[in-house]
Design an enzyme around this catalytic site. Structure first.
Site, mmCIF file in Angstrom:
data_model
loop_
_atom_site.group_PDB
_atom_site.id
_atom_site.type_symbol
_atom_site.label_atom_id
_atom_site.label_comp_id
_atom_site.label_asym_id
_atom_site.label_seq_id
_atom_site.Cartn_x
_atom_site.Cartn_y
_atom_site.Cartn_z
ATOM 1 C CG HIS A 1 -11.883 8.584 -7.716
ATOM 2 N ND1 HIS A 1 -13.257 8.245 -7.863
ATOM 3 C CD2 HIS A 1 -11.133 7.385 -7.978
ATOM 4 C CE1 HIS A 1 -13.359 6.845 -8.212
ATOM 5 N NE2 HIS A 1 -12.224 6.538 -8.407
HETATM 6 FE FE1 FES Z 1 -14.736 9.912 -8.087
HETATM 7 FE FE2 FES Z 1 -16.097 10.941 -6.053
HETATM 8 S S1 FES Z 1 -14.207 11.482 -6.828
HETATM 9 S S2 FES Z 1 -16.518 9.040 -7.104
#
Ligand code: FES
Length: 115
Positions: free
Chosen positions: A77
């Site tokens: 993410h």
């Molecule tokens: Fe979501 Fe690393 S930013 S698991």
């Protein structure tokens, strides 16, 4: 109240039973300046300083496997962490964990808990 105390003691014994400490040894000569990636760990060599971080992102636990510039980047993410393992961008809520480690002349020995 006594039942609660026994339940907590039983849980503590179960936790001990299913966790243990392991070590991971890295040859210092295999390290490059900057971030070095291993399965569970990231070792940062920054001039004469060495730092060790867990590679597990503090957002949802993906393994961090790449960098952008001077920052670590989580592929899931997009959280970014600086050279101190602190989140500087994205959803990661806290700093990367830093396992205990010892440095000798030719090795780095990391101690971590499994289970
Ligand atoms: Fe979501 Fe690393 S930013 S698991």
């Amino acid at each position: 109240m006594l039942g609660f105390i026994f339940a907590v003691a039983k849980l503590a014994r179960l936790h001990e039973q299913f966790t243990s400490t392991k070590t991971f040894t890295i040859d210092r000569n295999s390290l490059n300046e900057g971030f070095n990636f291993f399965e569970r760990f990231i070792v940062l060599v920054d001039s004469d300083k060495i730092k060790v971080f867990s590679s597990k992102c503090t957002h949802l636990g993906c393994r961090i496997t790449k960098t952008e510039g001077q920052e670590l980047v989580c592929p899931c993410h997009g959280s970014h962490y600086n050279k101190n393992g602190e989140p500087v961008q994205g959803p990661a809520p806290r700093q990367l964990e830093t396992p205990a480690f010892k440095i000798s002349r030719d090795k780095i020995i990391i101690t971590f808990v499994v289970g």
